[in-house]
Every structure is written in C-alpha cells, then in structure tokens.
Design a protein around this motif. Structure first.
Motif, short mmCIF file in Angstrom:
data_model
loop_
_atom_site.label_atom_id
_atom_site.label_comp_id
_atom_site.label_asym_id
_atom_site.label_seq_id
_atom_site.Cartn_x
_atom_site.Cartn_y
_atom_site.Cartn_z
N ILE A 341 41.66 92.65 -24.98
CA ILE A 341 42.72 92.81 -23.99
C ILE A 341 44.07 92.56 -24.63
O ILE A 341 45.03 93.32 -24.42
N ARG A 342 44.15 91.47 -25.41
CA ARG A 342 45.42 91.17 -26.09
C ARG A 342 45.85 92.32 -26.99
O ARG A 342 47.01 92.76 -26.97
N LYS A 343 44.93 92.81 -27.78
CA LYS A 343 45.23 93.92 -28.69
C LYS A 343 45.72 95.15 -27.94
O LYS A 343 46.72 95.79 -28.32
N GLN A 344 45.05 95.47 -26.84
CA GLN A 344 45.40 96.68 -26.09
C GLN A 344 46.69 96.52 -25.30
O GLN A 344 47.44 97.50 -25.14
N LEU A 345 46.97 95.32 -24.81
CA LEU A 345 48.24 95.10 -24.14
C LEU A 345 49.40 95.29 -25.11
O LEU A 345 50.40 95.95 -24.77
N TYR A 346 49.29 94.74 -26.29
CA TYR A 346 50.34 94.94 -27.29
C TYR A 346 50.49 96.42 -27.63
O TYR A 346 51.60 96.91 -27.88
N TYR A 347 49.38 97.13 -27.66
CA TYR A 347 49.43 98.57 -27.93
C TYR A 347 50.20 99.29 -26.83
O TYR A 347 51.04 100.16 -27.11
N LEU A 348 49.92 98.93 -25.58
CA LEU A 348 50.63 99.55 -24.46
C LEU A 348 52.11 99.18 -24.47
O LEU A 348 52.96 99.96 -24.04
N TRP A 349 52.41 97.98 -24.96
CA TRP A 349 53.82 97.54 -25.06
C TRP A 349 54.53 98.17 -26.26
O TRP A 349 55.73 97.99 -26.41
N LYS A 350 53.74 98.87 -27.11
CA LYS A 350 54.29 99.44 -28.35
C LYS A 350 54.91 98.34 -29.22
O LYS A 350 56.01 98.49 -29.77
N LYS A 351 54.19 97.25 -29.32
CA LYS A 351 54.67 96.07 -30.03
C LYS A 351 53.56 95.56 -30.95
O LYS A 351 52.38 95.55 -30.57
N HIS A 352 53.90 95.14 -32.16
CA HIS A 352 52.91 94.63 -33.10
C HIS A 352 52.65 93.16 -32.80
O HIS A 352 53.58 92.35 -32.78
N PRO A 353 51.40 92.77 -32.56
CA PRO A 353 51.12 91.35 -32.24
C PRO A 353 51.31 90.46 -33.45
O PRO A 353 50.97 90.82 -34.57
N LYS A 354 51.87 89.29 -33.20
CA LYS A 354 52.02 88.32 -34.29
C LYS A 354 50.68 87.63 -34.54
O LYS A 354 49.79 87.63 -33.68
N SER A 355 50.54 87.03 -35.70
CA SER A 355 49.30 86.34 -36.04
C SER A 355 49.17 85.05 -35.24
O SER A 355 50.12 84.28 -35.12
N ILE A 356 48.01 84.84 -34.66
CA ILE A 356 47.74 83.60 -33.93
C ILE A 356 46.53 82.88 -34.52
O ILE A 356 45.95 82.01 -33.90
N SER A 357 46.15 83.28 -35.74
CA SER A 357 44.94 82.72 -36.35
C SER A 357 45.20 82.27 -37.79
O SER A 357 44.35 82.43 -38.66
N THR A 358 46.39 81.73 -38.05
CA THR A 358 46.74 81.30 -39.40
C THR A 358 45.84 80.14 -39.86
O THR A 358 45.39 79.32 -39.05
N ASN A 359 45.56 80.12 -41.15
CA ASN A 359 44.74 79.06 -41.77
C ASN A 359 43.33 79.00 -41.18
O ASN A 359 42.72 77.94 -41.14
N PHE A 360 42.85 80.14 -40.73
CA PHE A 360 41.53 80.15 -40.08
C PHE A 360 40.43 79.68 -41.02
O PHE A 360 39.60 78.85 -40.67
N TRP A 361 40.41 80.22 -42.24
CA TRP A 361 39.36 79.85 -43.19
C TRP A 361 39.72 78.58 -43.96
O TRP A 361 38.92 78.08 -44.74
N ASP A 362 40.94 78.12 -43.80
CA ASP A 362 41.37 76.85 -44.39
C ASP A 362 41.18 76.82 -45.90
O ASP A 362 40.89 75.78 -46.50
N GLY A 363 41.33 78.01 -46.51
CA GLY A 363 41.25 78.08 -47.97
C GLY A 363 39.88 77.83 -48.54
O GLY A 363 39.73 77.71 -49.75
N GLY A 364 38.86 77.77 -47.71
CA GLY A 364 37.54 77.39 -48.21
C GLY A 364 36.69 78.55 -48.66
O GLY A 364 35.63 78.80 -48.11
N GLN A 365 37.17 79.34 -49.62
CA GLN A 365 36.38 80.45 -50.13
C GLN A 365 35.03 79.95 -50.64
O GLN A 365 34.95 79.00 -51.42
N GLY A 366 33.98 80.60 -50.17
CA GLY A 366 32.64 80.21 -50.58
C GLY A 366 32.04 79.11 -49.73
O GLY A 366 30.87 78.80 -49.85
N GLU A 367 32.85 78.51 -48.85
CA GLU A 367 32.35 77.42 -48.01
C GLU A 367 31.86 77.99 -46.68
O GLU A 367 32.50 78.84 -46.07
N LEU A 368 30.73 77.53 -46.21
CA LEU A 368 30.22 77.96 -44.92
C LEU A 368 30.75 77.06 -43.82
O LEU A 368 30.71 75.82 -43.95
N PRO A 369 31.28 77.65 -42.70
CA PRO A 369 31.61 76.81 -41.56
C PRO A 369 30.36 76.11 -41.06
O PRO A 369 29.26 76.64 -41.17
N ILE A 370 30.51 74.95 -40.55
CA ILE A 370 29.35 74.17 -40.10
C ILE A 370 29.45 73.90 -38.61
O ILE A 370 30.41 73.29 -38.14
#
Length: 374
Positions: A341-370
């Motif tokens: 819904i968020r993606k499609q609303l921004y599309y209808l607004w003709k606006k690029h959504p800003k990132s709301i998921s920064t540091n998601f992986w927390d730099g842990g390449q190779g690490e499995l979330p637990i």
C-alpha cells in the motif's frame, strides 16, 4: 509537492515504526523460513510456511533489502523452498496436510515458490506439474479450461475470482504459442463475465467484488493486458471507499493496487480523499508489536479463509490452515500488504518514497538473524 502530500506521507511512514525489527524476529534460522505471527514463533504447533516466507521476501524486495541479505541466510531460504518441492509432482507443499486440499493455496504456493527462488537466484530442484503430467486435466485443452472456469461459483467474487486467477498458474509452464492462446482465451472469457456498469465480476459486498477484481488484475498485470472498463472500476472503488467499512487489510490494499495498475487520471481532491481514507484505515490495523493485523479485532488464525460477514455467501469454504493463534497481533499477510500500500500510494502521488529501513542488516554480512527459541 503539495502540503497534503507531505502531511499524508509523514503519517503513512510513521505507521511503519517497529515493522522491520518485527520482521527479523519472524525468521527461523533452522528452517530458513518466516513465521506468520509472533504467536507462531512461540508455539511448537506452528512452523514457517511458504506464503509467509514469500511475503517476507516481498517486504525485503520493496525496501531494496534483498540484495544485501547475508549469504548464509539466502542459502537457508533457498533450501527452505527446495525442500518443500515434491519430487514426483513438482508442487510445493507446507507441512500442514490441509494445505493440499485448498486449490488456491496449492496454486499460490507454486507461484510464490517459483518467484521467490528466482529472486533468491536459484531454481526448483525438480520439473514442474505440467511437464510431469500431473497438472489438472483442464490444462490439456482450451475447451476443458473453459469448463473449469464455467464451474467456478462467483456468488462470492473474492473466492471465485481467486480460483479463476490461480487456475492460470499453469500458463507459464506451457510453450510460448500455447501460453498466448490460453491468455487470449482467458481475457475473452473475463470480458464476457464483467459487469459493464460496475466494472467488477461476480457478487458480494462492494469490497468483496473489488477484492475479486484485484485477484483478476494479477492476470492482466502479468501479461500486460489492459483491464476493460477501467473508468467504471474507478468510480466503483471511489464509491466503496466513501461508503463501506474496511474490516480487513485486503480491503485496504486491493483498491490501491487496482488504482496503481490502472493509473486513472485522478483529480487532486479525490486523490487526497483516497489517501486519507486509506491511511486512516491502515492505522486501525496497526498493532503494538510493530506490525499490522489482517482484521480489526485480531489476526486471523487461518488467512486462507476469507472473513465473511453474517449472511454473506461463501461457497465451498476451504479447510482452515491455521498459522497462528488468532491474537490481537501483527501478521505477515497484513504487513506485506501494508508495505505494498505504501509503495502504491507513493506511486499514485508521483513521489519517490524515502528509506524507512536503514541499518536493517546492521552490517552483519554472513550473520543469520536469530528469532527467539521455542
């Protein structure tokens, strides 16, 4: 950008506080799959399932997080799908034996699994149902396909159109010439059955009928075919949003996804109205754990069974496949819809959504979330 765009985008983005930490907690590093809800993680009766795992992948994809997934996690997820493919038939099944009895779930699991494996850079281990000659008999000719479509009850548009749309999962397993002859035949069939006044198919409440049209739009979108009578569909959607209560996240997502597909010329005042109604409805389904629930009172135990109002017709109710305890909590089904819904609303607004998921992986390449141990 207008003032109302700024106000509504801030309100919308604020609803996603806590979503991504909730998402990581749903992952099971032992199986490589994602659980449906928090109650599923903590109860030994439940295991990660194909739909929830695929919906989690959709969330990651929509927020540009899939490419940076730790390689060990990606390998576990690939194994999750490959281990669920039946070597003899080519279908993908969850552990719940009731899942095989729901035609829509079987077809959806096949589509979800193939798409998810492709997104993860992998392939199924075994050949698919059409090649294995275990696909339903109706896939053998157009006349048999037509009989199948005619047999589907559309008195509940949502369920009926879901059966219609999911029956086309076999098209992509056919050679190019056969595929397009079947696509053209299905498009002609749908044109015959469409209500020329509303632009919808079948019966039920307006939200049920719009949800049916949403199921069919997946076919039109996949094969880049314009859905007929789009002006009628738009007016029906607007009337529904203004007059009906959205008691299910699907009722919030489906109109917005249809609008983004059709791209009608929406007057600014109506776009503002649609946006406000949609975000207000989403807010009602936001839960304390950070995610969203499918229904107002709680998360449904079995998302494969649609919510039915008293007196509303629902033919051949499928066996419930329970994925959670039905608590007042977020679930993967609703949360993946919220991100769309968020993606499609921004599309209808003709606006690029800003990132709301920064540091998601927390730099842990190779690490499995637990996730929390059961």
């Amino acid at each position: 950008m207008t003032i109302w765009h700024e106000t509504e985008s801030n309100r919308l983005d604020g609803l996603f506080d806590g979503v991504f930490s909730w998402l990581l907690e749903q992952f099971d590093p032992l199986t490589g799959g994602f659980y449906y809800a928090r109650s599923s993680v903590l109860d030994d009766r439940f295991t990660p399932d194909i739909e929830s795992t695929s919906q989690a992948i959709n969330i990651l994809l929509r927020h540009q997080l899939l490419d940076d997934m730790p390689q060990t996690m990606k390998e576990k997820m690939i194994a999750f799908y490959q281990m669920r493919q039946d070597a003899r038939t080519g279908y993908f099944y969850d552990h719940d034996p009731h899942m095989k009895k729901d035609e829509v779930m079987v077809h959806r699991a096949l589509h979800y699994s193939l798409n998810s494996l492709k997104r993860l850079g992998a392939s199924p281990l075994y050949s698919l149902p059409v090649k294995n000659q275990v696909a339903p008999n109706y896939t053998k000719s157009l006349s048999l396909y037509r009989e199948k479509w005619d047999s589907i009850d559309l008195r509940n548009s949502w369920r009926g159109c879901d059966l219609l749309a999911s029956s086309t999962v076999y098209f992509s397993q056919m050679d190019e010439t056969t595929l397009w002859s079947y696509v053209d035949a299905f498009a002609e069939y749908l044109a015959e059955k469409q209500n020329p006044d509303t632009g919808l198919w079948g019966e039920g409440s307006l939200y049920v009928q719009i949800s049916g049209a949403f199921k069919l739009h997946t076919f039109y979108r996949r094969y880049q075919i314009p859905m007929p009578n789009q002006d009628r569909i738009y007016r029906t959607i607007l009337h529904c949003l203004r007059t009906e209560e959205a008691i299910d996240m699907c009722y919030i997502r489906n109109p917005i996804d249809l609008l983004s597909y059709m791209e009608p010329d929406i007057p600014e005042s109506e776009l503002q109205e649609i946006s406000e109604i949609t975000i207000n409805n989403m807010k009602r389904l936001k839960q304390k754990d950070g995610a969203f629930s499918r229904e107002l009172a709680h998360s449904p135990k079995a998302p494969n069974v649609a919510q039915v109002k008293q007196g509303e017709y629902y033919p051949n109710m499928p066996q419930a496949v329970e994925l959670g305890l039905g608590l007042k909590e977020g679930d993967m089904n609703a949360t993946t819809q919220a991100t769309l819904i968020r993606k499609q609303l921004y599309y209808l607004w003709k606006k690029h959504p800003k990132s709301i998921s920064t540091n998601f992986w927390d730099g842990g390449q190779g690490e499995l979330p637990i996730s929390k141990a059961k």
